[in-house]
Design a protein around this motif. Structure first.
Motif, mmCIF file in Angstrom:
data_model
loop_
_atom_site.group_PDB
_atom_site.id
_atom_site.type_symbol
_atom_site.label_atom_id
_atom_site.label_comp_id
_atom_site.label_asym_id
_atom_site.label_seq_id
_atom_site.Cartn_x
_atom_site.Cartn_y
_atom_site.Cartn_z
ATOM 1 N N GLY A 407 0.799 -1.280 -0.187
ATOM 2 C CA GLY A 407 -0.209 0.041 0.011
ATOM 3 C C GLY A 407 0.716 1.201 0.035
ATOM 4 N N VAL A 408 2.282 1.191 0.196
ATOM 5 C CA VAL A 408 3.100 2.273 0.037
ATOM 6 C C VAL A 408 3.585 2.198 -1.347
ATOM 7 N N TYR A 409 3.683 3.445 -2.029
ATOM 8 C CA TYR A 409 3.932 3.628 -3.387
ATOM 9 C C TYR A 409 4.798 4.832 -3.810
ATOM 10 N N GLY A 410 5.778 4.828 -4.567
ATOM 11 C CA GLY A 410 7.010 5.623 -4.460
ATOM 12 C C GLY A 410 6.968 6.469 -5.863
ATOM 13 N N SER A 411 7.826 7.167 -6.078
ATOM 14 C CA SER A 411 8.352 8.177 -6.989
ATOM 15 C C SER A 411 9.542 7.710 -7.958
ATOM 16 N N GLU A 412 9.670 8.385 -9.144
ATOM 17 C CA GLU A 412 10.964 8.088 -9.846
ATOM 18 C C GLU A 412 12.077 8.720 -8.659
ATOM 19 N N PRO A 413 13.275 7.849 -8.541
ATOM 20 C CA PRO A 413 13.926 8.046 -7.579
ATOM 21 C C PRO A 413 15.177 8.944 -8.181
ATOM 22 N N ALA A 414 16.061 9.372 -7.314
ATOM 23 C CA ALA A 414 17.188 10.066 -7.964
ATOM 24 C C ALA A 414 18.534 9.454 -7.121
ATOM 25 N N PHE A 415 19.586 9.537 -8.041
ATOM 26 C CA PHE A 415 20.806 9.188 -7.037
ATOM 27 C C PHE A 415 21.561 10.556 -6.813
#
Length: 481
Positions: A407-415
């Motif tokens: 139920g937890v959803y993310g975004s495009e990450p960054a390095f």
């Protein structure tokens, strides 16, 4: 009473949009622009994390009453800035010309599910700058996917500076997935039209001077989404997803998959369009490139290649069924090698896991890289939801996983390279996440070399952050004077 029913009864979500899943749940827009300087932190923010993580996305300023595509929302940047073990959060609307017109009630264009306005100057749909964001010449640039006006933003305050024209020399528009060379700081871009049989490309110096611009002829109008960049070349995409004849004639967004090969056009980045060298591969579509580089006679491109899938939107989405199906991305990482001497083009699938929205250490953009970071796409859900992250070894195709809680959803990450980093993956992977059940959003900081471990820190945000599109990392030394 669930949240969607409440919004319908209070009039915030009405008519046809009660069936639109991309205005509800983790996608629901927020109303406030926030500046939060004191944030709750679980764990400890690393002292060697210095800079900003930014993510762009759609956030309609008014509740839509006509057919509304997820891509139509007014652009809103979200940012978290790190320095000396502290964090600050901000979110701001991008003050594009069309956003200001929307607020003033004078907008003369709608979203892509509505008929295009071919009489307006500029773009035929509402230009929101809501898709991507890059750092160039010490400032952010927000970009739009259909090819629109780039908008400059202050990376420290998120205040809009204004439209970018590269000293008045920009011929027309800039498409979303343009690139910044990781070593030279040059900005390279492409532009296209929904109705013209060519694509253009340009190069802007690190000091914001347009130094090259030309166009590549095509068999007809195309719908490219991304491009590639190497030290000496640009890679343009001629892909078999096209506007239908009905769409072109009526000015409506109707697309089809043509029975023809995909083509990659390799053109000298400081050369002419008629110097392009075309490479054919199997019929496919590519939304996002991972990275590109040169090896001897070969130009190498790694990208996420769309695969057939069985997702079918049901009647519960009504007129939004086709949109929901198209947004259900189903891609795997693939490497193409284009031999500039022999003309051969080969491909190698790196993995069969479904993922997208890839990022690399931006210092390696256009040059050989080993590591990339992708979102995992929830496979049993037709909505586009990112339920974890992958760290890929682009040599072996092996991936390490970091999955979120249910139920937890993310975004495009960054390095984010660690201050004083000594290797490509010496740093942190950062992402925004939202718990759909509670509406709580936070930023998670992962140690890139211990990717599967629990986050080294979690920064709690003062309000829910809607799901959105692309992001970037901006090192503090690049813009803090």
């Amino acid at each position: 009473m669930d949240a969607a029913t409440k919004r319908i009864e209070t009039g915030e979500l009405t008519g046809i949009n009660t069936l639109n899943p991309y205005l509800q749940g983790v996608y629901e827009p927020v109303k406030r622009e926030v500046t939060a300087l004191e944030l709750e932190v679980i764990g400890e923010i690393p002292q060697d994390l210095f800079g900003g993580y930014y993510r762009n996305g759609p956030n309609p300023v008014h509740a839509p009453t006509a057919l509304h595509h997820w891509f139509d929302g007014d652009g809103m940047l979200h940012a978290i800035y790190f320095e000396n073990g502290k964090a600050e959060y901000r979110n701001r609307y991008l003050q594009t010309d069309d956003h200001r017109a929307e607020v003033a009630g004078t907008l003369d264009a709608g979203g892509i599910l509505l008929p295009a306005n071919r009489e307006r100057s500029g773009t035929v749909y509402k230009d929101t700058a809501n898709t991507d964001v890059v750092l160039h010449n010490g400032e952010l640039m927000a970009l739009w996917y259909v090819s629109g006006t780039p908008v400059r933003v202050n990376p420290r305050t998120l205040e809009t500076i204004g439209n970018e024209t590269f000293g008045g020399k920009l011929p027309r528009h800039v498409s979303a997935h343009s690139k910044v060379d990781g070593r030279t700081g040059e900005f390279v871009f492409f532009d296209y039209s929904l109705t013209e049989p060519w694509m253009s490309f340009g190069v802007v110096s690190a000091n914001n001077e347009l130094v090259n611009f030309d166009r590549v002829e095509l068999p007809g109008p195309r719908l490219p989404h991304d491009m590639g960049l190497t030290e000496n070349y640009l890679i343009l995409h001629d892909l078999p997803v096209l506007m239908t004849e009905t769409g072109l004639r009526r000015g409506t967004w109707n697309i089809r998959h043509a029975d023809q090969p995909a083509r990659f056009g390799v053109v000298p980045r400081n050369g002419r369009g008629d110097q392009v060298k075309w490479f054919e591969t199997d019929s496919c579509y590519i939304y996002h490139v991972v990275n590109c580089w040169e090896e001897g006679d070969e130009v190498v491109m790694v990208a996420c290649k769309m695969q057939p899938h069985g997702h079918r939107a049901g009647s519960e989405f009504g007129a939004y069924g086709p949109m929901v199906e198209v947004l259900s991305l189903h891609a795997v990482p693939v490497e193409w090698r284009m031999n500039m001497r022999t003309g051969a083009c080969t491909q190698r699938q790196l993995d069969d896991r479904i993922g997208e929205f890839p990022v690399v250490n931006l210092e390696h953009t256009g040059y050989h890289s080993r590591w990339s970071y992708h979102v995992s796409i929830k496979s049993d859900e037709i909505r586009l939801l990112f339920d974890g992250l992958y760290k890929y070894d682009l040599l072996s195709g092996k991936a390490e996983e970091h999955m979120f809680e249910p139920g937890v959803y993310g975004s495009e990450p960054a390095f984010a390279p660690r201050v004083g980093a000594t290797a490509e993956d010496d740093g942190y992977v950062i992402t925004f996440v939202t718990d759909e059940a509670t509406g709580r959003s936070e930023v998670r900081i992962l140690d890139a070399r211990n990717f599967s471990d629990a986050p080294v820190a979690r920064v709690i945000l003062p309000q829910r952050m809607p799901a959105g599109f692309h992001g970037t990392w901006a090192p503090g030394e690049a813009f803090v004077r």
